[in-house]
Design a protein around this motif. Structure first.
Motif, PDB file in Angstrom:
ATOM      1  N   ALA A 131       0.834  -1.203   0.000  1.00  0.00           N
ATOM      2  CA  ALA A 131       0.000   0.000   0.000  1.00  0.00           C
ATOM      3  C   ALA A 131       0.872   1.258   0.000  1.00  0.00           C
ATOM      4  O   ALA A 131       0.606   2.218  -0.743  1.00  0.00           O
ATOM      5  CB  ALA A 131      -0.930  -0.003   1.207  1.00  0.00           C
ATOM      6  N   MET A 132       1.918   1.265   0.818  1.00  0.00           N
ATOM      7  CA  MET A 132       2.818   2.418   0.874  1.00  0.00           C
ATOM      8  C   MET A 132       3.453   2.677  -0.489  1.00  0.00           C
ATOM      9  O   MET A 132       3.581   3.825  -0.938  1.00  0.00           O
ATOM     10  CB  MET A 132       3.904   2.171   1.919  1.00  0.00           C
ATOM     11  CG  MET A 132       3.417   2.216   3.352  1.00  0.00           C
ATOM     12  SD  MET A 132       3.051   3.893   3.917  1.00  0.00           S
ATOM     13  CE  MET A 132       4.691   4.622   3.874  1.00  0.00           C
ATOM     14  N   GLU A 133       3.837   1.618  -1.149  1.00  0.00           N
ATOM     15  CA  GLU A 133       4.446   1.725  -2.478  1.00  0.00           C
ATOM     16  C   GLU A 133       3.488   2.388  -3.465  1.00  0.00           C
ATOM     17  O   GLU A 133       3.868   3.300  -4.210  1.00  0.00           O
ATOM     18  CB  GLU A 133       4.824   0.318  -2.946  1.00  0.00           C
ATOM     19  CG  GLU A 133       5.411   0.215  -4.322  1.00  0.00           C
ATOM     20  CD  GLU A 133       5.628  -1.229  -4.746  1.00  0.00           C
ATOM     21  OE1 GLU A 133       5.327  -1.557  -5.914  1.00  0.00           O
ATOM     22  OE2 GLU A 133       6.074  -2.031  -3.901  1.00  0.00           O
ATOM     23  N   VAL A 134       2.223   1.936  -3.448  1.00  0.00           N
ATOM     24  CA  VAL A 134       1.228   2.465  -4.382  1.00  0.00           C
ATOM     25  C   VAL A 134       0.865   3.913  -4.038  1.00  0.00           C
ATOM     26  O   VAL A 134       0.809   4.783  -4.921  1.00  0.00           O
ATOM     27  CB  VAL A 134      -0.026   1.576  -4.390  1.00  0.00           C
ATOM     28  CG1 VAL A 134      -1.163   2.223  -5.185  1.00  0.00           C
ATOM     29  CG2 VAL A 134       0.308   0.203  -4.958  1.00  0.00           C
ATOM     30  N   PHE A 135       0.602   4.182  -2.758  1.00  0.00           N
ATOM     31  CA  PHE A 135       0.209   5.534  -2.348  1.00  0.00           C
ATOM     32  C   PHE A 135       1.314   6.547  -2.662  1.00  0.00           C
ATOM     33  O   PHE A 135       1.043   7.658  -3.115  1.00  0.00           O
ATOM     34  CB  PHE A 135      -0.112   5.559  -0.856  1.00  0.00           C
ATOM     35  CG  PHE A 135      -1.309   4.736  -0.457  1.00  0.00           C
ATOM     36  CD1 PHE A 135      -2.293   4.407  -1.382  1.00  0.00           C
ATOM     37  CD2 PHE A 135      -1.449   4.285   0.852  1.00  0.00           C
ATOM     38  CE1 PHE A 135      -3.402   3.649  -1.013  1.00  0.00           C
ATOM     39  CE2 PHE A 135      -2.552   3.540   1.227  1.00  0.00           C
ATOM     40  CZ  PHE A 135      -3.526   3.213   0.300  1.00  0.00           C
ATOM     41  N   THR A 136       2.560   6.152  -2.416  1.00  0.00           N
ATOM     42  CA  THR A 136       3.688   7.049  -2.681  1.00  0.00           C
ATOM     43  C   THR A 136       3.840   7.303  -4.176  1.00  0.00           C
ATOM     44  O   THR A 136       4.052   8.445  -4.615  1.00  0.00           O
ATOM     45  CB  THR A 136       4.984   6.450  -2.108  1.00  0.00           C
ATOM     46  OG1 THR A 136       4.830   6.252  -0.699  1.00  0.00           O
ATOM     47  CG2 THR A 136       6.165   7.367  -2.373  1.00  0.00           C
ATOM     48  N   LYS A 137       3.717   6.243  -4.964  1.00  0.00           N
ATOM     49  CA  LYS A 137       3.848   6.376  -6.420  1.00  0.00           C
ATOM     50  C   LYS A 137       2.775   7.291  -6.988  1.00  0.00           C
ATOM     51  O   LYS A 137       3.018   8.019  -7.966  1.00  0.00           O
ATOM     52  CB  LYS A 137       3.758   5.000  -7.060  1.00  0.00           C
ATOM     53  CG  LYS A 137       3.987   4.989  -8.567  1.00  0.00           C
ATOM     54  CD  LYS A 137       3.956   3.577  -9.115  1.00  0.00           C
ATOM     55  CE  LYS A 137       4.195   3.562 -10.627  1.00  0.00           C
ATOM     56  NZ  LYS A 137       4.169   2.172 -11.173  1.00  0.00           N
ATOM     57  N   ARG A 138       1.594   7.286  -6.367  1.00  0.00           N
ATOM     58  CA  ARG A 138       0.492   8.122  -6.856  1.00  0.00           C
ATOM     59  C   ARG A 138       0.509   9.525  -6.259  1.00  0.00           C
ATOM     60  O   ARG A 138      -0.425  10.294  -6.485  1.00  0.00           O
ATOM     61  CB  ARG A 138      -0.833   7.420  -6.600  1.00  0.00           C
ATOM     62  CG  ARG A 138      -1.002   6.184  -7.483  1.00  0.00           C
ATOM     63  CD  ARG A 138      -2.348   5.528  -7.295  1.00  0.00           C
ATOM     64  NE  ARG A 138      -2.506   4.425  -8.252  1.00  0.00           N
ATOM     65  CZ  ARG A 138      -3.477   4.341  -9.147  1.00  0.00           C
ATOM     66  NH1 ARG A 138      -4.378   5.309  -9.243  1.00  0.00           N
ATOM     67  NH2 ARG A 138      -3.565   3.301  -9.956  1.00  0.00           N
ATOM     68  N   GLY A 139       1.512   9.830  -5.468  1.00  0.00           N
ATOM     69  CA  GLY A 139       1.690  11.182  -4.973  1.00  0.00           C
ATOM     70  C   GLY A 139       0.828  11.561  -3.784  1.00  0.00           C
ATOM     71  O   GLY A 139       0.669  12.757  -3.484  1.00  0.00           O
TER      72      GLY A 139
END
Length: 370
Positions: free
Chosen positions: A153-161
């Motif tokens: 989740a952290m990976e996705v949320f960070t990638k999406r800004g």
């Protein structure tokens, strides 16, 4: 006359003993702990069905240690008290092991029961980190834990800004654990938790929490509980005009989420264990499932199938149904025939790798996120 009566009595006893022998010689019984009633019954029945597919294949190949296998289902209804009752009955029923476990909150109290009975327990869906310290050493989790889900989740949320997040849970062992793990990881990374809300299971009106979320205006909302309620929250958030990212945890990876949320689920991000439609090696299993039950396998069917195959593998490797030997075989497992991938365990009996994938709601169903 006395001799005749005695002979008749002996004969009757022999007949009764002979009639009991087939049931003992027929084979081995595996306990299956899943919810077959309550709000998560669809998941539970799907898991039991998948285990039956595995058993059918095992029996067709000669069984386990040359014995045919059957399953007996204990309904935990995703309720801790009912789970305790079901586990107590299963533990005293002569089963060689337990496969299943969907709701973490209902699985936690069964760990001591199966531990005291020294039964190997393969947990196929429940993945709260609260299961780890409660494990007496006989239980093995083949779904990645909440820590792995948070990392994804952290990976996705960070990638999406995303910089701010609203987190909503239902206070149970699974959703609260995932919510708290996410809050810690998110704030430790320097981000903001704009709202952290706990709602009641079975809620129909989320207007109060929707109002709080809209006022906080986070970049994203993360629903960490189950699909039956998550679908309603998603719909009400969109109807109220919230336009940010909405994400759901693996308890909401059911296609039924789209029936409840409707068009509001378009673009929703889901974190999920690998499901049959996204596993190329699961086609034969999915076809067999469809042929037997008349519908496609659900989200936790592959892991449940794998759990049964893993138990059979461990008993065969041990060469006995002796619990200690089977548990020892599981601890050193290097099982490579799983639909969802290879299975081996960390020292705490959790899956030694992360199996999470990222899904996105597209055209009324889940698709792999790009």
């Amino acid at each position: 006359m006395l001799r005749l009566v005695r002979n008749i009595g002996i004969g009757a006893a022999l007949v009764l003993a002979a009639s009991a022998l087939p049931s003992m010689a027929q084979g081995l019984t595996v306990g299956v702990q899943v919810p077959t009633t309550g709000s998560e019954a669809t998941y539970g029945q799907d898991m039991a069905n998948a285990i039956q597919i595995a058993i059918d294949e095992i029996n067709a190949a000669g069984g386990i240690l040359g014995k045919q296998v059957s399953e007996v289902v204990g309904d935990d209804a995703c309720d801790p008290q009912q789970a305790t009752n079901a586990a107590t009955k299963l533990a005293s029923s002569g089963v060689v092991g337990i496969v299943g476990g969907y709701c973490s909150g209902a699985t936690v109290p069964t760990l001591k029961i199966y531990g005291d009975a020294k039964l190997p327990f393969i947990i196929t869906a429940a993945n709260s980190t609260k299961l780890i310290p409660a494990n007496p050493g006989n239980a093995f989790m083949i779904n990645s834990t909440g820590n792995d889900q948070v990392a994804k989740a952290m990976e996705v949320f960070t990638k999406r800004g995303l910089k701010s997040l609203a987190i909503v849970n239902e206070g149970d062992a699974y959703s609260q654990d995932l919510a708290e793990l996410t809050r810690k990881a998110w704030t430790d990374a320097g981000n903001t938790v704009a709202a952290f809300e706990t709602v009641n299971k079975g809620e129909q009106d989320y207007s109060a929490v929707v109002t709080k979320i809209k006022a906080a205006n986070p970049d994203g909302v993360f629903w960490t509980a189950y699909y039956a309620d998550g679908g309603l929250l998603i719909r009400q958030l969109r109807e109220a005009g919230y336009q940010g990212l909405i994400a759901v945890g693996d308890g909401s990876n059911s296609p039924d989420l789209f029936k409840l949320a409707g068009e509001a689920a378009e673009g929703v991000i889901g974190f999920s264990n690998p499901t049959a439609e996204f596993l190329p090696g699961a086609k034969a299993f999915a076809d067999a499932y469809m042929a037997k039950f008349g519908n496609a396998p659900g989200p936790y069917a592959p892991l449940s199938y794998d759990g049964m195959k893993l138990l059979a593998w461990a008993i065969d490797k041990a060469g006995t149904t002796d619990s200690a030997a089977v548990i020892e075989a599981l601890k050193g497992a290097d099982f490579k025939d799983g639909l969802a991938g290879p299975i081996s365990f960390n020292k705490d009996n959790t899956l030694a790798r992360s199996n999470f994938i990222v899904l996105e709601g597209k055209n009324g169903t889940w698709a792999l996120a790009e």
